[in-house]
Design a protein around this motif. Structure first.
Motif, PDB file in Angstrom:
ATOM      1  N   ALA A   1       4.428   4.357   2.838  1.00 34.12           N
ATOM      2  CA  ALA A   1       4.433   3.060   2.158  1.00 34.12           C
ATOM      3  C   ALA A   1       4.368   1.946   3.205  1.00 34.12           C
ATOM      4  O   ALA A   1       5.087   1.994   4.211  1.00 34.12           O
ATOM      5  CB  ALA A   1       5.684   2.904   1.298  1.00 34.12           C
ATOM      6  N   SER A   2       3.497   0.961   2.973  1.00 35.48           N
ATOM      7  CA  SER A   2       3.351  -0.181   3.883  1.00 35.48           C
ATOM      8  C   SER A   2       3.979  -1.413   3.237  1.00 35.48           C
ATOM      9  O   SER A   2       3.805  -1.652   2.037  1.00 35.48           O
ATOM     10  CB  SER A   2       1.871  -0.439   4.182  1.00 35.48           C
ATOM     11  N   TYR A   3       4.702  -2.193   4.067  1.00 36.10           N
ATOM     12  CA  TYR A   3       5.450  -3.343   3.557  1.00 36.10           C
ATOM     13  C   TYR A   3       5.123  -4.597   4.351  1.00 36.10           C
ATOM     14  O   TYR A   3       4.876  -4.558   5.562  1.00 36.10           O
ATOM     15  CB  TYR A   3       6.961  -3.090   3.640  1.00 36.10           C
ATOM     16  N   HIS A   4       5.145  -5.707   3.627  1.00 34.19           N
ATOM     17  CA  HIS A   4       5.037  -7.049   4.204  1.00 34.19           C
ATOM     18  C   HIS A   4       6.388  -7.724   3.997  1.00 34.19           C
ATOM     19  O   HIS A   4       7.041  -7.514   2.974  1.00 34.19           O
ATOM     20  CB  HIS A   4       3.931  -7.840   3.483  1.00 34.19           C
ATOM     21  N   PRO A   5       6.861  -8.527   4.975  1.00 38.74           N
ATOM     22  CA  PRO A   5       8.145  -9.223   4.757  1.00 38.74           C
ATOM     23  C   PRO A   5       8.066 -10.163   3.557  1.00 38.74           C
ATOM     24  O   PRO A   5       7.012 -10.703   3.237  1.00 38.74           O
ATOM     25  CB  PRO A   5       8.361  -9.981   6.075  1.00 38.74           C
ATOM     26  N   LYS A   6       9.189 -10.358   2.917  1.00 38.07           N
ATOM     27  CA  LYS A   6       9.214 -11.194   1.715  1.00 38.07           C
ATOM     28  C   LYS A   6       8.904 -12.646   2.022  1.00 38.07           C
ATOM     29  O   LYS A   6       8.305 -13.353   1.216  1.00 38.07           O
ATOM     30  CB  LYS A   6      10.580 -11.088   1.036  1.00 38.07           C
TER      31      LYS A   6
ATOM     32  N   SER B   1       0.846  -1.194   0.000  1.00 34.00           N
ATOM     33  CA  SER B   1       0.000   0.000   0.000  1.00 34.00           C
ATOM     34  C   SER B   1       0.880   1.242   0.000  1.00 34.00           C
ATOM     35  O   SER B   1       1.941   1.258   0.639  1.00 34.00           O
ATOM     36  CB  SER B   1      -0.918   0.010   1.225  1.00 34.00           C
ATOM     37  N   VAL B   2       0.433   2.287  -0.720  1.00 28.46           N
ATOM     38  CA  VAL B   2       1.115   3.582  -0.711  1.00 28.46           C
ATOM     39  C   VAL B   2       0.053   4.676  -0.631  1.00 28.46           C
ATOM     40  O   VAL B   2      -0.850   4.737  -1.467  1.00 28.46           O
ATOM     41  CB  VAL B   2       1.987   3.787  -1.965  1.00 28.46           C
ATOM     42  N   ALA B   3       0.151   5.531   0.389  1.00 29.67           N
ATOM     43  CA  ALA B   3      -0.755   6.669   0.560  1.00 29.67           C
ATOM     44  C   ALA B   3       0.029   7.948   0.284  1.00 29.67           C
ATOM     45  O   ALA B   3       1.218   8.051   0.610  1.00 29.67           O
ATOM     46  CB  ALA B   3      -1.335   6.694   1.965  1.00 29.67           C
TER      47      ALA B   3
ATOM     48  N   SER C   1       6.228  -3.227   8.112  1.00 29.77           N
ATOM     49  CA  SER C   1       6.661  -1.874   8.469  1.00 29.77           C
ATOM     50  C   SER C   1       5.855  -0.845   7.694  1.00 29.77           C
ATOM     51  O   SER C   1       5.307  -1.140   6.621  1.00 29.77           O
ATOM     52  CB  SER C   1       8.156  -1.682   8.184  1.00 29.77           C
ATOM     53  N   GLN C   2       5.774   0.354   8.251  1.00 33.67           N
ATOM     54  CA  GLN C   2       5.199   1.525   7.600  1.00 33.67           C
ATOM     55  C   GLN C   2       6.262   2.608   7.584  1.00 33.67           C
ATOM     56  O   GLN C   2       6.821   2.946   8.626  1.00 33.67           O
ATOM     57  CB  GLN C   2       3.944   1.989   8.338  1.00 33.67           C
ATOM     58  N   VAL C   3       6.549   3.141   6.399  1.00 34.06           N
ATOM     59  CA  VAL C   3       7.663   4.063   6.202  1.00 34.06           C
ATOM     60  C   VAL C   3       7.113   5.412   5.738  1.00 34.06           C
ATOM     61  O   VAL C   3       6.342   5.479   4.777  1.00 34.06           O
ATOM     62  CB  VAL C   3       8.673   3.516   5.170  1.00 34.06           C
ATOM     63  N   LEU C   4       7.531   6.486   6.411  1.00 35.03           N
ATOM     64  CA  LEU C   4       7.136   7.844   6.052  1.00 35.03           C
ATOM     65  C   LEU C   4       8.236   8.492   5.222  1.00 35.03           C
ATOM     66  O   LEU C   4       9.400   8.515   5.632  1.00 35.03           O
ATOM     67  CB  LEU C   4       6.867   8.679   7.304  1.00 35.03           C
TER      68      LEU C   4
END
Length: 565
Positions: A442-447, A430-432, A457-460
């Motif tokens: 940006a929201s991430y799921h582990p590989k 997801s990207v807001a 994680s959620q990264v600003l």
């Protein structure tokens, strides 16, 4: 397997169970070479249609919200009292520009065509030129004023974004200074008060109180926003939605299991939410993967796995334009600066650009960095402080958020680039994006899932200029499953920005303050996972909505000047 690409098993988990047959092409080897850039511009477009400098016709554009009944429904530009674009009508009574309705015949058989709005049959000789008085003619001086005001508003937005960026930097500097000062004083305190631990503890507590007091003093004047439930609606088989606060309209996509898995739309009146209308999709549309209401609130753009990009009129609940695509569509977006330009992202990583005034073929066809689906598209606001002509798009696939140059400052459609510093975060789900502050989350799921509860994680990220993106911070999040879920950034004047998303373990709507990424509110949980989150604001009201497969919630904002202690 390449470490920069997610595994095939993880990619396969992105696919909803209902869509397995439609998107099996996703499961490709991550070692497949990156495709070369493709750029296809129709040569017929430049010859058949003039650009902004066409001498045969002067094109005057008005904002759609200000031209109710004054513009041609085909090209969405103001019609004229004479010339090629003279106001004309068909025997059914629907009104168009002369050149547009003639071109419509040429694109639909050349002899007999149907009215774009009511499907009545007609031919060239049936077109009637109108000479009624008065005919609305564009006021050049008024148009210049409008453009001047638009430029001023854009400049003020840029200035506000720059001030917010400076504020964030000052907060970080302040935090670092306090930490350094506290560490030094603690070391001195430990040396001088080794025998009197109680006094040393009191001194450290006093220093900590001073730290928070000074921190809050600098934040004075900025409000903290809280949301309260305003409306809740029961829905069946909901997937995603969008809403427009100005027109008080909400459109959501559904899958009705009782009708053999039929996909359809529901339009809701936000003034009276119990009043709703079901809208049938054209044959072969299949599941809707993305939808967006236009900035003017009159139309809805839909991307579907049935290889369709559709253009729905919210006034007549009819589909005005449907584009046939070379592959399943996963995302779509309106252009923030050109209301006649739209974009769609395909399953194979292809990005298409259409100009609704011209043709039913894409104006641009561009290859991404990978062959993974483009699941998100945002039109970036033009940053006039750094560039007057560049136009950027932000897209996201499983590899992460990418930036495309679509403007005239450089070669249109030049190869996109992945935002630096985000290469090894995991699988982007997801990207807001916020146009008013240029914040990106940006929201991430582990590989790979190595534990019972994988940690994502959620990264600003802050967009500083057209080419520089600064990673401000990140927070870990606990994940429950692997699905694409949409999120949103909430921007309310004089308040801290908020990041709104569906928390997977609790199934509630969570709000994080930016730039700290601290949880500020945890709203009522749902029975099922939250699939979509949207924020819409008009001049006097803002609405935050979240959707699960059986419930839609709408929240309104209340602000208060409290401090975080």
């Amino acid at each position: 397997m390449s470490t920069s690409e997610p595994s095939d098993s993880v990619i396969a988990m992105l696919i909803d169970g209902e869509d397995d047959q439609e998107v099996h092409e996703l499961q490709t080897d991550a070692r497949t070479p990156i495709p070369k850039q493709r750029r296809e511009i129709s040569p017929s477009l430049s010859s058949n249609y003039g650009g902004d400098g066409d001498e045969g016709r002067r094109k005057k554009v008005l904002a759609l919200s200000d031209t109710e009944g004054l513009f041609c429904p085909i090209c969405m530009e103001a019609w004229e009292s004479q010339g090629d674009h003279q106001v004309s009508c068909l025997p059914c009574g629907h009104v168009y520009g002369l050149s547009c309705i003639r071109r419509w015949i040429q694109q639909h058989g050349g002899i007999v065509a149907k009215c774009p709005q009511c499907n009545s049959k007609y031919n060239l000789k049936d077109i009637i030129k109108l000479f009624g008085s008065p005919i609305v003619v564009l006021d050049e001086s008024l148009l210049k004023k409008v453009r001047s005001y638009e430029a001023e508003v854009a400049s003020l937005k840029t200035e506000r974004a720059s001030l917010l960026a400076i504020q964030d930097d000052l907060f970080r500097v302040q935090e670092n200074l306090f930490k350094e000062l506290t560490n030094r004083e603690e070391k001195l305190s430990c040396r001088g008060d080794a025998a009197s631990g109680e006094k040393g503890m009191e001194r450290r507590q006093s220093k900590q109180w001073d730290h928070h007091s000074a921190h809050n003093f600098l934040r004075e004047g900025i409000l903290h926003c809280k949301f309260q439930l305003e409306c809740e609606l029961a829905v069946e088989g909901a997937r995603l939605f969008d809403m427009d606060a100005s027109s008080q309209t909400l459109v959501l996509a559904r899958r009705i299991s009782g009708l053999g898995g039929t996909h359809m739309l529901k339009k809701v009146n936000l003034i009276s939410p119990q009043q709703s209308e079901d809208i049938q999709l054209p044959p072969g549309t299949k599941p809707i993967k993305d939808l967006h209401i236009s900035p003017c609130g009159r139309f809805t753009l839909l991307a579907s796995l049935g290889k369709k990009l559709s253009f729905l009129s919210l006034g007549s609940n009819s589909f005005v334009i449907t584009y046939d695509l070379p592959g399943p569509a996963w995302s779509c977006s309106w252009d923030l600066h050109k209301p006649h330009c739209i974009y769609t992202g395909l399953q194979d990583g292809l990005l298409l650009m259409f100009d609704m005034r011209f043709s039913k073929i894409p104006l641009l066809s561009l290859a991404g960095l990978t062959s993974r689906p483009i699941h998100t598209i945002h039109s970036l606001v033009q940053n006039r402080a750094f560039s007057h002509t560049s136009h950027k798009l932000l897209t996201a696939s499983s590899s992460g958020p990418c930036v495309w140059n679509m403007g005239s400052a450089g070669p249109a459609g030049e190869r996109p680039f992945l935002i630096p510093g985000l290469e090894d975060q995991g699988v982007c789900t997801s990207v807001a994006y916020s146009p008013s502050t240029d914040n990106i989350v940006a929201s991430y799921h582990p590989k790979t899932d190595t534990s019972a509860r994988p940690s994502g994680s959620q990264v600003l990220i802050k967009r500083v200029d057209d080419c520089f993106y600064h990673k401000i911070g990140s927070v870990p999040v606990q994940l429950n499953d692997f699905q694409l879920r949409k999120s949103a950034i909430v921007d309310i004047p004089d308040c801290y920005p908020l990041f709104a998303y569906g928390e997977e373990l609790t199934r509630g709507l969570w709000l994080r303050e930016l730039p700290s990424l601290k949880v500020s509110q945890n709203l009522e949980p749902h029975q099922h996972s939250i699939l979509d989150v949207k924020y819409a604001r008009s001049q006097d009201k803002g609405l935050l909505g979240c959707l699960s497969e059986d419930k839609l919630q709408l929240f309104s904002a209340a602000t208060k000047g409290v401090f975080i202690l």
